[in-house]
Design a protein around this motif. Structure first.
Motif, PDB file in Angstrom:
ATOM      1  N   ALA A 173      38.216  31.218  38.471  1.00  0.00           N
ATOM      2  CA  ALA A 173      37.884  32.641  38.391  1.00  0.00           C
ATOM      3  C   ALA A 173      39.137  33.471  38.139  1.00  0.00           C
ATOM      4  O   ALA A 173      39.103  34.454  37.371  1.00  0.00           O
ATOM      5  N   ASN A 174      40.247  33.097  38.754  1.00  0.00           N
ATOM      6  CA  ASN A 174      41.500  33.820  38.536  1.00  0.00           C
ATOM      7  C   ASN A 174      41.964  33.702  37.085  1.00  0.00           C
ATOM      8  O   ASN A 174      42.470  34.674  36.502  1.00  0.00           O
ATOM      9  N   VAL A 175      41.814  32.519  36.507  1.00  0.00           N
ATOM     10  CA  VAL A 175      42.216  32.324  35.117  1.00  0.00           C
ATOM     11  C   VAL A 175      41.396  33.222  34.191  1.00  0.00           C
ATOM     12  O   VAL A 175      41.940  33.880  33.293  1.00  0.00           O
ATOM     13  N   ALA A 218      42.570  36.767  34.460  1.00  0.00           N
ATOM     14  CA  ALA A 218      43.892  36.946  33.858  1.00  0.00           C
ATOM     15  C   ALA A 218      43.821  36.998  32.341  1.00  0.00           C
ATOM     16  O   ALA A 218      44.549  37.768  31.695  1.00  0.00           O
ATOM     17  N   VAL A 219      42.940  36.206  31.750  1.00  0.00           N
ATOM     18  CA  VAL A 219      42.831  36.153  30.291  1.00  0.00           C
ATOM     19  C   VAL A 219      42.028  37.324  29.743  1.00  0.00           C
ATOM     20  O   VAL A 219      42.441  37.990  28.780  1.00  0.00           O
ATOM     21  N   ARG A 220      40.881  37.596  30.346  1.00  0.00           N
ATOM     22  CA  ARG A 220      39.953  38.576  29.775  1.00  0.00           C
ATOM     23  C   ARG A 220      40.185  39.999  30.245  1.00  0.00           C
ATOM     24  O   ARG A 220      39.943  40.947  29.491  1.00  0.00           O
ATOM     25  N   THR A 221      40.630  40.180  31.466  1.00  0.00           N
ATOM     26  CA  THR A 221      40.906  41.527  32.000  1.00  0.00           C
ATOM     27  C   THR A 221      42.238  41.495  32.743  1.00  0.00           C
ATOM     28  O   THR A 221      42.273  41.608  33.969  1.00  0.00           O
ATOM     29  N   VAL A 279      36.417  29.202  31.904  1.00  0.00           N
ATOM     30  CA  VAL A 279      37.852  28.989  31.681  1.00  0.00           C
ATOM     31  C   VAL A 279      38.094  28.441  30.279  1.00  0.00           C
ATOM     32  O   VAL A 279      38.953  28.937  29.535  1.00  0.00           O
ATOM     33  N   VAL A 280      37.366  27.410  29.904  1.00  0.00           N
ATOM     34  CA  VAL A 280      37.546  26.804  28.589  1.00  0.00           C
ATOM     35  C   VAL A 280      37.238  27.813  27.488  1.00  0.00           C
ATOM     36  O   VAL A 280      37.987  27.933  26.510  1.00  0.00           O
ATOM     37  N   ALA A 281      36.159  28.564  27.660  1.00  0.00           N
ATOM     38  CA  ALA A 281      35.793  29.564  26.650  1.00  0.00           C
ATOM     39  C   ALA A 281      36.868  30.642  26.546  1.00  0.00           C
ATOM     40  O   ALA A 281      37.260  31.037  25.439  1.00  0.00           O
ATOM     41  N   ALA A 282      37.365  31.119  27.683  1.00  0.00           N
ATOM     42  CA  ALA A 282      38.379  32.181  27.675  1.00  0.00           C
ATOM     43  C   ALA A 282      39.672  31.708  27.023  1.00  0.00           C
ATOM     44  O   ALA A 282      40.292  32.437  26.234  1.00  0.00           O
ATOM     45  N   LEU A 283      40.086  30.491  27.333  1.00  0.00           N
ATOM     46  CA  LEU A 283      41.335  29.973  26.764  1.00  0.00           C
ATOM     47  C   LEU A 283      41.200  29.679  25.272  1.00  0.00           C
ATOM     48  O   LEU A 283      42.200  29.695  24.544  1.00  0.00           O
ATOM     49  N   ARG A 284      39.992  29.424  24.814  1.00  0.00           N
ATOM     50  CA  ARG A 284      39.773  29.209  23.391  1.00  0.00           C
ATOM     51  C   ARG A 284      39.707  30.526  22.612  1.00  0.00           C
ATOM     52  O   ARG A 284      39.863  30.524  21.392  1.00  0.00           O
ATOM     53  N   GLU A 285      39.490  31.626  23.317  1.00  0.00           N
ATOM     54  CA  GLU A 285      39.326  32.921  22.659  1.00  0.00           C
ATOM     55  C   GLU A 285      40.639  33.521  22.185  1.00  0.00           C
ATOM     56  O   GLU A 285      40.646  34.409  21.329  1.00  0.00           O
ATOM     57  N   ILE A 286      41.747  33.076  22.749  1.00  0.00           N
ATOM     58  CA  ILE A 286      43.032  33.695  22.444  1.00  0.00           C
ATOM     59  C   ILE A 286      43.966  32.690  21.780  1.00  0.00           C
ATOM     60  O   ILE A 286      43.799  31.474  21.949  1.00  0.00           O
ATOM     61  N   PRO A 287      44.962  33.176  21.014  1.00  0.00           N
ATOM     62  CA  PRO A 287      45.950  32.253  20.439  1.00  0.00           C
ATOM     63  C   PRO A 287      46.647  31.473  21.541  1.00  0.00           C
ATOM     64  O   PRO A 287      46.908  32.004  22.627  1.00  0.00           O
ATOM     65  N   GLN A 288      46.970  30.200  21.286  1.00  0.00           N
ATOM     66  CA  GLN A 288      47.510  29.359  22.347  1.00  0.00           C
ATOM     67  C   GLN A 288      48.879  29.812  22.827  1.00  0.00           C
ATOM     68  O   GLN A 288      49.313  29.427  23.915  1.00  0.00           O
ATOM     69  N   ASP A 289      49.559  30.644  22.047  1.00  0.00           N
ATOM     70  CA  ASP A 289      50.869  31.131  22.485  1.00  0.00           C
ATOM     71  C   ASP A 289      50.818  32.575  22.980  1.00  0.00           C
ATOM     72  O   ASP A 289      51.859  33.188  23.211  1.00  0.00           O
ATOM     73  N   MET A 331      48.556  26.852  30.473  1.00  0.00           N
ATOM     74  CA  MET A 331      47.464  26.911  31.433  1.00  0.00           C
ATOM     75  C   MET A 331      46.475  25.761  31.270  1.00  0.00           C
ATOM     76  O   MET A 331      45.952  25.231  32.264  1.00  0.00           O
ATOM     77  N   ALA A 332      46.213  25.341  30.048  1.00  0.00           N
ATOM     78  CA  ALA A 332      45.241  24.259  29.838  1.00  0.00           C
ATOM     79  C   ALA A 332      45.656  22.986  30.575  1.00  0.00           C
ATOM     80  O   ALA A 332      44.870  22.423  31.350  1.00  0.00           O
ATOM     81  N   PRO A 333      46.893  22.503  30.397  1.00  0.00           N
ATOM     82  CA  PRO A 333      47.282  21.314  31.178  1.00  0.00           C
ATOM     83  C   PRO A 333      47.394  21.586  32.670  1.00  0.00           C
ATOM     84  O   PRO A 333      47.147  20.691  33.484  1.00  0.00           O
ATOM     85  N   LEU A 334      47.739  22.805  33.059  1.00  0.00           N
ATOM     86  CA  LEU A 334      47.797  23.125  34.480  1.00  0.00           C
ATOM     87  C   LEU A 334      46.427  23.009  35.133  1.00  0.00           C
ATOM     88  O   LEU A 334      46.284  22.461  36.236  1.00  0.00           O
ATOM     89  N   ARG A 335      45.383  23.517  34.451  1.00  0.00           N
ATOM     90  CA  ARG A 335      44.037  23.413  35.006  1.00  0.00           C
ATOM     91  C   ARG A 335      43.595  21.957  35.059  1.00  0.00           C
ATOM     92  O   ARG A 335      42.941  21.518  36.001  1.00  0.00           O
ATOM     93  N   LEU A 336      43.957  21.190  34.038  1.00  0.00           N
ATOM     94  CA  LEU A 336      43.599  19.777  34.050  1.00  0.00           C
ATOM     95  C   LEU A 336      44.309  19.065  35.204  1.00  0.00           C
ATOM     96  O   LEU A 336      43.696  18.267  35.926  1.00  0.00           O
ATOM     97  N   MET A 337      45.592  19.363  35.371  1.00  0.00           N
ATOM     98  CA  MET A 337      46.359  18.736  36.444  1.00  0.00           C
ATOM     99  C   MET A 337      45.735  19.045  37.802  1.00  0.00           C
ATOM    100  O   MET A 337      45.555  18.145  38.641  1.00  0.00           O
TER     101      MET A 337
END
Length: 241
Positions: free
Chosen positions: A52-54, A57-60, A97-107, A122-128
């Protein structure tokens, strides 16, 4: 973080969540895990809160609170929910989370605790984190876990966490090059650092990942070191503060 392909990591993040989901579905979430005071419900609640925090952070980003909450309190509050409700919340949060991280450029940067981060990190951090807390659940249930190639993302975070490891211990960052050579689940070699480095860490990728996430003590792993800095790194290794 140039080695990270966010599309690949996000696909692996989905798979990591699905593996844990399949394990906990139908189980008693009141069972204790190796984390003192945490049940399976606490572990799932913690993952749901972080997801939820991710998304916030990404969307708002303006609504994101950079002050970390008490993890024990958040986990306890979530674990107090009916199991079906918490499961539904966790499932929805993983997808968001996956949808939000896919919505923005990876950098593209967005706020996080202590620093700005990107999808590439963030993607590898969430996986870890999913993998690490999942390990607690596997251990709690006494289920053998088959390692997968997804461990490479966790291993990479462990390697890039060298500076963090020494900094957190209040020790100077080693200036001499270090090489990490790990044996992956299929027998392949994963290596980071110059081949010419004298200081080296060797062992299985699984044991390295268990060590850097503090799921196993060093004595419980097959990790070996050549050189004082490498030896010290195994003792200090971490991927989070």
């Amino acid at each position: 973080m140039s080695e990270v392909d966010s599309a690949v990591v996000l696909a692996d993040l989905v798979a990591e969540g699905e593996e844990l989901d399949a394990l906990v579905s139908g189980q008693d979430w009141g069972a204790p895990t190796p984390a003192v005071g945490w049940t399976i419900g606490h572990q799932i609640a913690h993952l749901a809160a972080a997801d939820a925090n991710v998304v916030t952070a990404v969307r708002t980003p303006g609504a994101f609170d950079p002050v970390a909450h008490d993890a024990d309190l958040d986990a306890a509050e979530g674990a107090a929910q009916p199991q079906a409700e918490l499961l539904a919340r966790w499932r929805a949060g993983r997808a968001d989370v996956v949808a939000a991280l896919r919505e923005i450029p990876q950098d593209q940067g967005f706020p996080w605790f202590g620093a700005e981060v990107t999808t590439q990190l963030m993607a590898p951090l969430r996986l870890m984190e999913t993998w690490a807390h999942g390990q607690d659940v596997f251990d709690a249930l006494g289920v053998k876990r088959n390692p997968t190639a997804r461990l490479k993302h966790v291993a990479f975070l462990g390697v890039t966490g060298r500076t963090l490891s020494f900094y957190a211990a209040g020790l100077p960052i080693p200036s001499e090059p270090l090489r990490v050579e790990l044996t992956g689940p299929d027998g392949e070699t994963w290596a980071w650092g110059p081949e010419s480095a004298v200081q080296r860490i060797r062992g299985s990728a699984l044991d390295w990942c268990l060590r850097v996430t503090h799921r196993r003590a060093r004595a419980e792993t097959d990790l070996t070191a050549v050189g004082d800095d490498a030896d010290k790194w195994i003792d200090l290794a971490r991927v989070f503060l």
